[in-house]
Scaffold this motif. Structure first.
Motif, mmCIF file in Angstrom:
data_model
loop_
_atom_site.group_PDB
_atom_site.id
_atom_site.type_symbol
_atom_site.label_atom_id
_atom_site.label_comp_id
_atom_site.label_asym_id
_atom_site.label_seq_id
_atom_site.Cartn_x
_atom_site.Cartn_y
_atom_site.Cartn_z
ATOM 1 N N PHE A 153 34.857 33.129 35.727
ATOM 2 C CA PHE A 153 36.021 33.926 36.044
ATOM 3 C C PHE A 153 36.446 33.835 37.404
ATOM 4 N N ASN A 154 35.590 34.203 38.176
ATOM 5 C CA ASN A 154 35.801 34.219 39.568
ATOM 6 C C ASN A 154 36.422 33.029 40.216
ATOM 7 N N ILE A 155 35.715 31.897 39.774
ATOM 8 C CA ILE A 155 36.337 30.571 40.231
ATOM 9 C C ILE A 155 37.826 30.489 39.588
ATOM 10 N N ALA A 156 37.965 30.835 38.489
ATOM 11 C CA ALA A 156 39.571 30.632 37.942
ATOM 12 C C ALA A 156 40.386 31.849 38.452
ATOM 13 N N ASN A 157 40.010 32.849 38.965
ATOM 14 C CA ASN A 157 40.487 33.874 39.402
ATOM 15 C C ASN A 157 41.238 33.634 40.720
ATOM 16 N N THR A 158 40.387 32.941 41.529
ATOM 17 C CA THR A 158 40.693 32.659 42.922
ATOM 18 C C THR A 158 41.403 31.095 43.061
ATOM 19 N N GLU A 159 40.976 30.220 42.254
ATOM 20 C CA GLU A 159 41.306 28.816 42.429
ATOM 21 C C GLU A 159 41.987 28.205 41.453
ATOM 22 N N GLY A 160 42.010 28.991 40.137
ATOM 23 C CA GLY A 160 42.661 28.331 38.789
ATOM 24 C C GLY A 160 41.447 27.801 38.020
ATOM 25 N N ILE A 161 41.819 27.793 36.498
ATOM 26 C CA ILE A 161 40.992 27.403 35.803
ATOM 27 C C ILE A 161 40.525 26.011 35.504
ATOM 28 N N ASP A 162 41.647 25.101 36.227
ATOM 29 C CA ASP A 162 41.284 23.775 36.175
ATOM 30 C C ASP A 162 40.106 23.502 37.213
ATOM 31 N N SER A 163 39.891 24.303 38.379
ATOM 32 C CA SER A 163 39.208 24.109 39.355
ATOM 33 C C SER A 163 37.843 24.497 38.891
ATOM 34 N N MET A 164 37.517 25.050 37.738
ATOM 35 C CA MET A 164 36.318 25.439 37.134
ATOM 36 C C MET A 164 35.501 24.140 36.644
ATOM 37 N N THR A 165 34.297 23.926 37.149
ATOM 38 C CA THR A 165 33.477 22.753 36.508
ATOM 39 C C THR A 165 31.985 23.467 36.264
ATOM 40 N N ILE A 166 31.317 22.848 35.687
ATOM 41 C CA ILE A 166 30.020 23.200 35.422
ATOM 42 C C ILE A 166 29.275 23.390 36.874
ATOM 43 N N ARG A 167 29.318 22.358 37.496
ATOM 44 C CA ARG A 167 28.771 22.310 39.027
ATOM 45 C C ARG A 167 29.127 23.281 39.686
ATOM 46 N N VAL B 212 49.358 40.906 37.166
ATOM 47 C CA VAL B 212 49.972 39.672 37.981
ATOM 48 C C VAL B 212 49.533 40.122 39.526
ATOM 49 N N THR B 213 49.631 41.502 39.718
ATOM 50 C CA THR B 213 49.133 41.712 41.288
ATOM 51 C C THR B 213 47.602 41.622 41.475
ATOM 52 N N GLU B 214 46.774 41.727 40.576
ATOM 53 C CA GLU B 214 45.385 41.839 40.605
ATOM 54 C C GLU B 214 44.824 40.139 40.242
ATOM 55 N N HIS B 215 45.425 39.613 39.610
ATOM 56 C CA HIS B 215 45.036 38.186 39.150
ATOM 57 C C HIS B 215 46.242 37.131 39.365
ATOM 58 N N PRO B 216 47.103 37.053 40.445
ATOM 59 C CA PRO B 216 47.997 36.049 40.289
ATOM 60 C C PRO B 216 47.873 34.553 40.045
ATOM 61 N N VAL B 217 46.863 34.294 40.568
ATOM 62 C CA VAL B 217 46.274 32.739 40.382
ATOM 63 C C VAL B 217 46.260 32.608 38.645
ATOM 64 N N LEU B 218 45.537 33.544 38.056
ATOM 65 C CA LEU B 218 45.353 33.342 36.679
ATOM 66 C C LEU B 218 46.421 33.573 35.785
ATOM 67 N N PHE B 219 47.509 34.293 36.385
ATOM 68 C CA PHE B 219 48.617 34.446 35.747
ATOM 69 C C PHE B 219 49.511 33.242 35.763
ATOM 70 N N ARG B 220 49.425 32.711 36.855
ATOM 71 C CA ARG B 220 50.262 31.592 37.149
ATOM 72 C C ARG B 220 49.900 30.312 36.101
ATOM 73 N N ASP B 221 48.368 30.218 36.089
ATOM 74 C CA ASP B 221 47.712 29.448 35.236
ATOM 75 C C ASP B 221 48.014 29.380 33.692
ATOM 76 N N PHE B 222 48.267 30.686 33.338
ATOM 77 C CA PHE B 222 48.315 30.811 31.757
ATOM 78 C C PHE B 222 49.773 30.981 31.478
ATOM 79 N N VAL B 223 50.723 31.128 32.436
ATOM 80 C CA VAL B 223 52.026 31.538 32.097
ATOM 81 C C VAL B 223 52.947 30.200 32.459
ATOM 82 N N MET B 224 52.363 29.645 33.609
ATOM 83 C CA MET B 224 53.466 28.647 34.190
ATOM 84 C C MET B 224 52.993 27.416 33.994
#
Length: 191
Positions: A17-31, A90-102
């Motif tokens: 979640f921390n990775i997705a929250n700052t860099e986007g869910i597509d940036s999240m890998t097992i490694r 949206v103010t606390e999690h703008p990257v996640l918001f953009r990932d899921f909405v846009m």
């Protein structure tokens, strides 16, 4: 050989979640999640079969965060609660918001249905919305969500005037909600 670190499923989801929250869910890998935990990938594969399963767990956490924010609101109206929770998210999690909405994604297929049902229940408790059928309430909700989503997208992308703070955005949402409900009531009386 050093013992492998053991992590709970929740700890792994939190790191992802921390990775997705700052860099986007597509940036999240097992490694990357393993690196975040200071671990090898083995403990992650003990809990998750693949990265898609982990991403779905992160999406579930996002839904839970969103629902918690909604449940913590107490503006006195369902639209006020929805708007306040959305603006908070949206103010606390703008990257996640953009990932899921846009972005087109398969991760939120059930989100709209779950949230829509919860919101309809909230709307039915509002005396201002008394007398509307479920279909009328769904139409009102759709109109409000369309406006709220537009405002949230503008906030997430820094497209709002700098002097417009969160309280002013909430006032705008309240005003639009009032307009939508008044118009729906007038149309209902006209028929």
């Amino acid at each position: 050989m050093a013992p492998k670190n053991k992590f709970s499923r929740e700890q792994i989801v939190d790191a992802a979640f921390n990775i997705a929250n700052t860099e986007g869910i597509d940036s999240m890998t097992i490694r990357r999640v393993a690196d975040q935990l200071g671990s090898s990938i083995a403990p992650i594969y003990v809990n998750f079969n693949n990265v898609d399963e982990l991403k779905r767990a992160v999406v579930k956490k996002v839904v839970n965060v969103s629902q918690r924010m909604l449940n913590e609101q107490n503006t006195g109206t369902p639209f006020g609660d929805i708007g306040s929770a959305s603006l908070q998210f949206v103010t606390e999690h703008p990257v996640l918001f953009r990932d899921f909405v846009m972005k087109q994604n398969d991760y939120l297929q059930d989100y709209d249905q779950e949230m829509g049902d919860d919101l309809l229940v909230k709307m039915k408790k509002d005396p201002e919305l008394e007398g509307f059928t479920d279909e009328e309430l769904k139409t009102i909700l759709f109109k409000m969500r369309a406006f709220q989503m537009g405002l949230s997208i503008m906030a997430a992308n820094g497209l709002l005037p700098e002097e417009l703070d969160i309280e002013q955005m909430k006032q705008i949402l309240d005003s639009v909600a009032e307009d939508v409900v008044i118009a729906a009531r007038l149309r209902k009386e006209k028929d």
